[in-house]
Write an enzyme that holds these catalytic residues in place. Structure first.
Site, PDB file in Angstrom:
ATOM      1  N   GLU A  56       0.824  -1.206   0.000  1.00 50.65           N
ATOM      2  CA  GLU A  56       0.000   0.000   0.000  1.00 50.65           C
ATOM      3  C   GLU A  56       0.861   1.261   0.000  1.00 50.65           C
ATOM      4  OE1 GLU A  56      -2.229  -2.941   2.778  1.00 50.65           O
ATOM      5  OE2 GLU A  56      -0.205  -2.655   1.988  1.00 50.65           O
ATOM      6  N   CYS A  88      -0.745   0.195   7.602  1.00 47.70           N
ATOM      7  CA  CYS A  88      -1.144   0.614   6.257  1.00 47.70           C
ATOM      8  C   CYS A  88      -2.558   1.194   6.241  1.00 47.70           C
ATOM      9  CB  CYS A  88      -1.053  -0.564   5.292  1.00 47.70           C
ATOM     10  SG  CYS A  88       0.648  -1.084   4.995  1.00 47.70           S
ATOM     11  N   LEU A 208      21.336 -28.789  -1.534  1.00 49.60           N
ATOM     12  CA  LEU A 208      19.949 -28.331  -1.344  1.00 49.60           C
ATOM     13  C   LEU A 208      19.816 -26.821  -1.344  1.00 49.60           C
ATOM     14  CD1 LEU A 208      18.399 -30.913   1.157  1.00 49.60           C
ATOM     15  CD2 LEU A 208      18.162 -30.797  -1.315  1.00 49.60           C
ATOM     16  N   LEU A 299      11.804 -40.871   5.569  1.00 53.46           N
ATOM     17  CA  LEU A 299      11.282 -39.617   6.108  1.00 53.46           C
ATOM     18  C   LEU A 299       9.984 -39.230   5.408  1.00 53.46           C
ATOM     19  CD1 LEU A 299      11.442 -37.228   7.993  1.00 53.46           C
ATOM     20  CD2 LEU A 299      13.054 -36.129   6.425  1.00 53.46           C
TER      21      LEU A 299
END
Length: 362
Positions: A56, A88, A208, A299
């Site tokens: 904004e 805002c 990763l 996992l």
């Protein structure tokens, strides 16, 4: 408040702007804003980075005096509280905006309707609910953290058509082609954290990190390593922050891993493994909105059994590897099909020679 075709078009534009912050706003939500006056866009902006001006404010600066009497289209309810930046809602009131349309109310308990109420108390027409589903999807992780206290977990895996992710000797590079791998990096880039297991670290020695696409930040890498067996020479310990979740309090190993750059978190469950729900709750407390899991079938199966997988990002290559290879999930055998886990397919497309499937638990 009823919404017109112009309202829909302006909110769609605001959502396009919000998406520009896809990789940079964490832990804040992705937000876009458009100011329309007399049929003309007089200002627009998006939240670019946490701690900097909100959408904004950027739009109001661009509009200047032309903001007076304008309609503001915002993808998330304007904030009403003092954080690192001023509210805002107050900025919109001060600028003389006459109407505010928000795609959705803010799930943050500090806001949660207070921003719209503040605008209405100032005599402004304010409403929400326009393209709400699209806005919610854009901030699915932020919504998850605010409403459930944990991040949205997206599980990524690449497999052959017979559902195999690696050979029995651990080899898995590369099952899918370059287009699928590049797409995987885009999903990595939007995540706040990348989750893997010690088996993947040992077998693949991955870094990763986000590499195939440009990004200004690297997500936190999180290793589920019950016995603190991460090698000190592992690539994942280079290139950015790393958190190791363990089940043992081995101070000697922990000290060496901390010296190598890792943060250690000890979260044992009664079985001597890492308490995965507690890990996700801790990531939520650390401001992590989206977790991108890239792990092995053990996992993967644990995350699924614990009910922690919110979305599947699966890539299938047009090849067959054989039944002895590793599968996608370590799940118990079913006696009847009544126990099958039903998924809802959200998106299906071809990338190069591979197929990408996005699905969620039904």
């Amino acid at each position: 408040m009823s919404f017109t075709a112009v309202d829909h078009g302006m909110m769609a534009r605001a959502l396009q702007l919000a998406e520009r912050g896809l990789w940079t706003t964490s832990p804040n939500p992705r937000v876009g804003c458009v100011l329309l006056r007399d049929g003309e866009i007089v200002g627009e902006g998006w939240h670019e980075k946490a701690g900097e001006a909100h959408a904004e404010v950027h739009a109001l600066r661009a509009a200047g005096e032309r903001a007076r009497g304008a309609t503001a289209y915002v993808t998330l309810e304007p904030c009403s509280h003092h954080g690192r930046t001023p509210p805002c809602a107050e900025a919109l009131i001060a600028a003389g905006v006459s109407r505010v349309v928000a795609a959705m109310t803010d799930p943050n308990p500090l806001v949660a309707g207070r921003g719209l109420a503040l605008l209405q108390a100032a005599g402004m027409a304010a409403a929400s609910g326009l393209l709400e589903n699209e806005a919610r999807e854009l901030n699915i992780g932020f919504v998850s953290r605010m409403t459930r206290g944990r991040p949205w977990l997206r599980l990524k895996a690449a497999a052959s058509l017979d559902g195999k992710t690696a050979l029995n000797n651990g080899l898995s590079q590369w099952i899918t082609g370059p287009e699928a791998r590049r797409d995987g990096h885009r999903w990595r880039a939007r995540a706040c954290a990348i989750l893997t297991g010690i088996g993947t670290v040992r077998d693949d020695d991955p870094s990763l990190t986000v590499r195939d696409v440009e990004t200004t930040r690297q997500p936190l890498r999180v290793i589920v390593d019950s016995r603190l067996e991460t090698p000190l020479t592992a690539k994942i310990l280079q290139g950015g922050p790393v958190l190791i979740a363990a089940a043992v309090d081995d101070e000697k190993r922990a000290k060496m891993l901390r010296a190598a750059g890792a943060d250690i978190l000890v979260l044992p469950n009664p079985q001597g493994k890492v308490e995965l729900p507690a890990l996700l709750a801790e990531l939520g407390r650390r401001g992590i909105n989206e977790v991108h899991a890239e792990a092995g079938f053990k996992l993967n199966g644990s995350l699924l059994r614990e009910g922690l997988v919110d979305e599947f990002l699966l890539y299938f290559a047009p090849c067959l590897i054989g039944h002895e290879a590793s599968g996608l999930f370590n799940l118990p055998e079913l006696a009847t099909l009544d126990g099958k886990r039903q998924l809802q397919i959200r998106d299906l497309r071809q990338l190069g020679q591979d197929i990408r499937l996005i699905a969620r638990p039904s």
